[in-house]
Design a protein around this motif. Structure first.
Motif, PDB file in Angstrom:
ATOM      1  N   ASN A 141     -20.024 -18.761  55.299  1.00 17.33           N
ATOM      2  CA  ASN A 141     -19.300 -17.726  54.551  1.00 17.33           C
ATOM      3  C   ASN A 141     -20.076 -17.428  53.278  1.00 17.33           C
ATOM      4  O   ASN A 141     -19.741 -17.874  52.189  1.00 17.33           O
ATOM      5  N   LYS A 142     -21.154 -16.681  53.426  1.00 18.06           N
ATOM      6  CA  LYS A 142     -22.010 -16.308  52.306  1.00 18.06           C
ATOM      7  C   LYS A 142     -21.359 -15.127  51.579  1.00 18.06           C
ATOM      8  O   LYS A 142     -21.171 -14.068  52.147  1.00 18.06           O
ATOM      9  N   LEU A 143     -21.035 -15.315  50.316  1.00 15.41           N
ATOM     10  CA  LEU A 143     -20.217 -14.347  49.596  1.00 15.41           C
ATOM     11  C   LEU A 143     -20.989 -13.134  49.103  1.00 15.41           C
ATOM     12  O   LEU A 143     -20.420 -12.050  48.977  1.00 15.41           O
ATOM     13  N   GLU A 144     -22.281 -13.291  48.809  1.00 15.81           N
ATOM     14  CA  GLU A 144     -23.062 -12.192  48.248  1.00 15.81           C
ATOM     15  C   GLU A 144     -24.042 -11.650  49.280  1.00 15.81           C
ATOM     16  O   GLU A 144     -24.661 -12.401  50.036  1.00 15.81           O
ATOM     17  N   TYR A 177     -27.248 -13.580  55.680  1.00 17.27           N
ATOM     18  CA  TYR A 177     -27.054 -12.250  55.095  1.00 17.27           C
ATOM     19  C   TYR A 177     -25.742 -12.129  54.331  1.00 17.27           C
ATOM     20  O   TYR A 177     -25.724 -11.952  53.111  1.00 17.27           O
ATOM     21  N   LEU A 178     -24.616 -12.242  55.019  1.00 22.90           N
ATOM     22  CA  LEU A 178     -23.316 -12.042  54.373  1.00 22.90           C
ATOM     23  C   LEU A 178     -22.231 -12.614  55.267  1.00 22.90           C
ATOM     24  O   LEU A 178     -22.270 -12.446  56.493  1.00 22.90           O
ATOM     25  N   GLY A 179     -21.241 -13.272  54.651  1.00 22.79           N
ATOM     26  CA  GLY A 179     -20.152 -13.849  55.441  1.00 22.79           C
ATOM     27  C   GLY A 179     -20.693 -14.815  56.468  1.00 22.79           C
ATOM     28  O   GLY A 179     -21.502 -15.692  56.146  1.00 22.79           O
ATOM     29  N   ASP A 180     -20.266 -14.645  57.716  1.00 22.69           N
ATOM     30  CA  ASP A 180     -20.759 -15.504  58.796  1.00 22.69           C
ATOM     31  C   ASP A 180     -21.782 -14.765  59.660  1.00 22.69           C
ATOM     32  O   ASP A 180     -21.888 -15.009  60.860  1.00 22.69           O
ATOM     33  N   MET A 181     -22.550 -13.879  59.023  1.00 27.36           N
ATOM     34  CA  MET A 181     -23.568 -13.116  59.737  1.00 27.36           C
ATOM     35  C   MET A 181     -24.953 -13.466  59.213  1.00 27.36           C
ATOM     36  O   MET A 181     -25.137 -13.689  58.014  1.00 27.36           O
ATOM     37  N   HIS A 182     -25.922 -13.495  60.113  1.00 26.92           N
ATOM     38  CA  HIS A 182     -27.311 -13.550  59.687  1.00 26.92           C
ATOM     39  C   HIS A 182     -28.080 -12.389  60.295  1.00 26.92           C
ATOM     40  O   HIS A 182     -27.692 -11.809  61.307  1.00 26.92           O
ATOM     41  N   SER A 194     -19.519  -6.648  50.408  1.00 27.67           N
ATOM     42  CA  SER A 194     -19.053  -7.963  49.977  1.00 27.67           C
ATOM     43  C   SER A 194     -18.010  -8.445  50.977  1.00 27.67           C
ATOM     44  O   SER A 194     -17.490  -7.663  51.775  1.00 27.67           O
ATOM     45  N   VAL A 195     -17.708  -9.730  50.932  1.00 26.83           N
ATOM     46  CA  VAL A 195     -16.686 -10.285  51.817  1.00 26.83           C
ATOM     47  C   VAL A 195     -15.314  -9.881  51.298  1.00 26.83           C
ATOM     48  O   VAL A 195     -14.965 -10.172  50.148  1.00 26.83           O
ATOM     49  N   TYR A 244     -15.278  -6.848  55.695  1.00 27.02           N
ATOM     50  CA  TYR A 244     -16.258  -6.598  54.641  1.00 27.02           C
ATOM     51  C   TYR A 244     -15.935  -5.298  53.915  1.00 27.02           C
ATOM     52  O   TYR A 244     -15.550  -4.302  54.526  1.00 27.02           O
ATOM     53  N   LEU A 245     -16.087  -5.329  52.596  1.00 30.47           N
ATOM     54  CA  LEU A 245     -15.806  -4.169  51.744  1.00 30.47           C
ATOM     55  C   LEU A 245     -17.110  -3.514  51.322  1.00 30.47           C
ATOM     56  O   LEU A 245     -18.011  -4.176  50.784  1.00 30.47           O
ATOM     57  N   PHE A 246     -17.209  -2.195  51.561  1.00 24.19           N
ATOM     58  CA  PHE A 246     -18.338  -1.416  51.050  1.00 24.19           C
ATOM     59  C   PHE A 246     -17.861  -0.600  49.863  1.00 24.19           C
ATOM     60  O   PHE A 246     -16.992   0.268  49.991  1.00 24.19           O
ATOM     61  N   LYS A 247     -18.426  -0.891  48.698  1.00 24.24           N
ATOM     62  CA  LYS A 247     -18.050  -0.202  47.466  1.00 24.24           C
ATOM     63  C   LYS A 247     -19.214  -0.299  46.491  1.00 24.24           C
ATOM     64  O   LYS A 247     -19.896  -1.325  46.437  1.00 24.24           O
TER      65      LYS A 247
END
Length: 228
Positions: free
Chosen positions: A46-49, A77-82, A220-221, A212-215
Motif C-alpha cells: 500500500n504505497k501512499l505516494e 508505483y502506487l497502492g498495491d500496484m507496480h 493518490s490512494v 485512487y483519487l486523481f486531483k
C-alpha cells in the motif's frame, strides 16, 4: 499472507526463467518506439505516494536449483500496484532492464512518458463511456491494455475538468477501469461495491483492490487495498 507471498514469488521465478532462457533475443525490437507500460498487482503493498521506486535486484532460486539475480525495470508505483516497462512484440512482451534505459538515455520517468505516448499510438486514445449507476468506464482498441491507461495523465486531466473535487477510479483487473466524480455520493457507493466484486471475480488478471483519487494532476490512494 504466506500463500500470497508464495504466489508473488512464483510469478517472479517464472519471469526470471523466461528472461534467463532467452527472452532478450537479439531479434526483439528494443527501440524507444516499442516501449509500453503495464500495471500489475503487488499483493499486500500500500504505497501512499505516486512515484517510481525500483524493485532492485531480486535473488531467486529457479526450479532447476540455480541461484540467480534478476533485475528488470519494474517499479513500486502506487497502492498495491507496480509498474513494468516492457518492449511490445507481436506475440509477447519483453521486460525492459536498466541497461536498456541507459542505452536509450531515458530516466524511468522519461521512459514512462514515452511508453504512454506509444500506448496511444499503438492501441488508440482511451475514451470514457457510461457504465452503470453513474459510473464511467475506460475503453480502448485493445481491451487487455485498458488498465495501462491509468497512466495516461492527459486523459485524466481532461476528465477531471468536469469534476473539480477530483475523480476516483478503480483498476480491479487488466481489462477494466471504472471511475466516478469524487463528489457524487451515489456513484461512489456503487464504485466501492463494484471494485470489490470485479477484483474478487478476476483472480488471474487482478491488478488492484484499492480506489485512487486523481486531483491536481496526480494520483493518490483514496481507499486502501483490501486487508490480506
Amino acid at each position: 499472507m504466506k500463500s500470497l507471498a508464495s504466489r508473488w514469488r512464483r510469478g517472479l521465478v517464472a519471469v526470471a526463467a523466461v528472461w534467463i532462457g532467452g527472452a532478450c533475443a537479439s531479434d526483439f525490437d528494443t527501440r524507444a518506439s516499442n516501449l509500453v507500460p503495464v500495471l500489475r498487482e503487488s499483493p499486500g503493498a500500500n504505497k501512499l505516494e505516486e512515484s517510481l521506486l525500483p524493485f532492485g535486484k531480486i535473488g531467486l532460486t529457479l526450479k532447476d536449483g540455480r541461484e540467480v539475480e534478476f533485475e528488470a525495470s519494474w517499479f513500486q508505483y502506487l497502492g498495491d500496484m507496480h509498474l513494468r516497462l516492457m518492449f511490445d512484440g507481436e506475440q509477447r512482451m519483453q521486460s525492459v532492464v536498466p541497461a536498456d534505459l541507459q542505452r536509450l538515455k531515458l530516466s524511468p520517468e522519461e521512459a514512462l512518458a514515452v511508453a504512454t505516448q506509444n500506448l496511444r499510438r499503438r492501441y488508440g486514445a482511451p475514451v470514457a463511456r457510461p457504465w452503470q449507476g453513474g459510473l464511467m468506464q475506460v475503453q480502448a482498441d485493445a481491451p487487455e491494455m485498458v488498465s495501462s491507461y491509468f497512466l495516461d495523465r492527459d486523459f485524466w486531466t481532461e476528465q477531471v475538468k468536469a469534476s473539480p473535487k477530483g475523480i476516483v477510479a478503480a483498476v480491479p483487473r487488466r481489462g477494466g477501469i471504472v471511475f466516478a466524480p469524487a463528489d457524487d455520493e451515489a456513484a461512489m457507493s456503487i464504485l466501492r461495491f463494484s471494485v470489490a466484486a470485479l477484483y474478487a471475480g478476476h483472480e488471474p488478471s487482478r491488478i488492484s483492490s484499492a480506489l485512487y483519487l486523481f486531483k491536481d494532476g496526480r494520483w493518490s490512494v483514496f481507499q486502501p487495498p483490501q486487508a490480506r
